[in-house]
Design an enzyme around this catalytic site. Structure first.
Site, PDB file in Angstrom:
ATOM      1  N   CYS A 100       0.727  -1.043   0.019  1.00 12.33           N
ATOM      2  CA  CYS A 100      -0.005   0.122   0.083  1.00 12.33           C
ATOM      3  C   CYS A 100       0.961   1.467   0.017  1.00 12.33           C
ATOM      4  CB  CYS A 100      -0.959   0.011   1.162  1.00 12.33           C
ATOM      5  SG  CYS A 100      -2.331   0.980   0.924  1.00 12.33           S
ATOM      6  N   ARG A 137     -12.965   5.436  -0.700  1.00 11.15           N
ATOM      7  CA  ARG A 137     -11.598   4.753  -0.737  1.00 11.15           C
ATOM      8  C   ARG A 137     -11.536   3.503  -1.290  1.00 11.15           C
ATOM      9  NH1 ARG A 137      -7.653   6.513   2.568  1.00 11.15           N
ATOM     10  NH2 ARG A 137      -6.919   4.463   3.277  1.00 11.15           N
ATOM     11  N   ARG A 150       7.454 -14.586 -14.244  1.00 11.83           N
ATOM     12  CA  ARG A 150       8.587 -15.264 -13.774  1.00 11.83           C
ATOM     13  C   ARG A 150       8.028 -15.769 -12.163  1.00 11.83           C
ATOM     14  NH1 ARG A 150      12.484 -13.518 -10.505  1.00 11.83           N
ATOM     15  NH2 ARG A 150      12.050 -11.413 -11.015  1.00 11.83           N
ATOM     16  N   HIS A 213      -3.074  -5.922   2.485  1.00 16.95           N
ATOM     17  CA  HIS A 213      -2.440  -5.504   3.532  1.00 16.95           C
ATOM     18  C   HIS A 213      -1.670  -6.831   4.316  1.00 16.95           C
ATOM     19  CE1 HIS A 213      -2.643  -1.333   4.127  1.00 16.95           C
ATOM     20  NE2 HIS A 213      -3.601  -1.539   3.479  1.00 16.95           N
TER      21      HIS A 213
HETATM   22  N1  GLN Z   1      -2.174   6.785   2.239  1.00 19.11           N
HETATM   23  C1  GLN Z   1      -2.224   5.848   1.215  1.00 19.11           C
HETATM   24  C2  GLN Z   1      -3.537   6.036   0.648  1.00 19.11           C
HETATM   25  O1  GLN Z   1      -4.636   6.162   1.109  1.00 19.11           O
HETATM   26  C3  GLN Z   1      -1.831   4.649   1.825  1.00 19.11           C
HETATM   27  C4  GLN Z   1      -2.890   3.891   2.757  1.00 19.11           C
HETATM   28  C5  GLN Z   1      -2.467   2.943   3.102  1.00 19.11           C
HETATM   29  O2  GLN Z   1      -1.250   2.509   3.310  1.00 19.11           O
HETATM   30  N2  GLN Z   1      -3.316   1.803   3.804  1.00 19.11           N
HETATM   31  O3  GLN Z   1      -3.477   5.370  -0.555  1.00 19.11           O
END
Ligand code: GLN
Length: 273
Positions: A100, A137, A150, A213
């Site tokens: 991320c 988001r 690969r 994550h």
């Molecule tokens: N701040 C970044 C975003 O919102 C990364 C978020 C995160 O690492 N969870 O895209």
């Protein structure tokens, strides 16, 4: 070479600034899978006190996600000799998993929802832009078919020929566009890099960059083993076979997730003959 002679150092980028949504899970999985095999393993925090030589000394790198504010602090620190050491490591094939916020910083830049553009290291040919606080988001479960050529070959071998699918969880505002770099995979469920082009993550040298994550490695233990195996090959200049571990529970967890998300895949267990 016996397992007890093996030594591995996992470098953990900015553990306190960059470890959102369970990203420490990736570090724990790598450490445990080494310990279960009897290797000597060390986790080295690569934080603001770390030097460029510390970065050079690690065999494997884990970088987690972060809030925009923390990303800015990290980028103020990851400059000069430290930035160069990171570049060398990735270019020379040190394996790593970057989640991320970390890939955003390894790219050319990240534009937060408000505030200044944060310049990245430009190691990955990607740019990331947050479209603003009023835009939704990208949050939720993620299923990705690995397509990076690969990596697919290696993972298929580890999975008895089955197509490698990753299960993860994404939570990001930034949308990432790829330049001349290979995606990690194609989105089967979820949004991935930008919710538009169906790509997820990046695979570059031996760096796995993803919006998935910290449960990534617990849910996909074969990726953890690929990282460990790649680190050992690079360090000891020979292929070292990993002793098998019992991943029954993780595999059952995967089955349950595929079922819950109504995603139909040939799972490794089913594909084994
Ligand atoms: N701040 C970044 C975003 O919102 C990364 C978020 C995160 O690492 N969870 O895209």
């Amino acid at each position: 070479m016996s397992n007890q002679q093996i030594e591995l150092t996992i470098g953990w980028l900015y553990p306190t600034l960059m470890s959102t949504y369970g990203d420490r899970g990736n570090v724990i999985v790598l450490e445990r899978r080494c310990l279960w095999r009897g290797y000597n393993v060390k986790v080295l925090p690569l934080d603001r006190n770390a030097t460029a030589d510390d970065i050079r000394s690690v065999d494997l790198i884990v970088g987690g996600g972060a809030q925009d504010r923390q990303q800015e602090i990290v980028m103020r620190d990851l400059q000069g000799a430290k930035a160069e050491a990171m570049r060398e490591k990735i270019e020379n094939g040190t394996p790593g998993v970057f989640t991320c916020g970390s890939p955003q910083l390894l790219g050319h830049y990240y534009e937060p929802g408000f505030g200044q553009r944060i310049q990245g290291l430009g190691i990955l040919d990607i740019v990331s832009v947050h479209p603003g606080e009023n835009v939704r988001r990208c949050i939720g479960n993620l299923v990705v078919e690995v397509t990076a050529s690969r990596l697919v070959q290696d993972l298929k071998k580890m999975l008895g020929g089955a197509t490698p699918y990753l299960i993860g969880f994404e939570n990001h505002g930034g949308r990432t566009k790829l330049g001349k770099v290979e995606a990690l995979g194609r989105v089967v469920y979820g949004l991935g890099n930008n919710g538009e082009d169906g790509t997820e993550g990046v695979f570059y040298q031996n760096a796995i960059a993803t919006y998935s994550h910290g449960p990534l490695l617990p849910k996909n233990p074969f990726v953890a083993d690929w990282l460990i195996q790649t680190a050992l090959r690079l360090k000891y200049q020979q292929a070292i076979a990993l002793s098998p571990l019992d991943d029954t529970l993780a595999m059952q967890g995967r089955e349950a997730m595929f079922k819950r998300l109504k995603v139909s895949v040939a799972t490794p267990a089913a594909a084994k003959v």
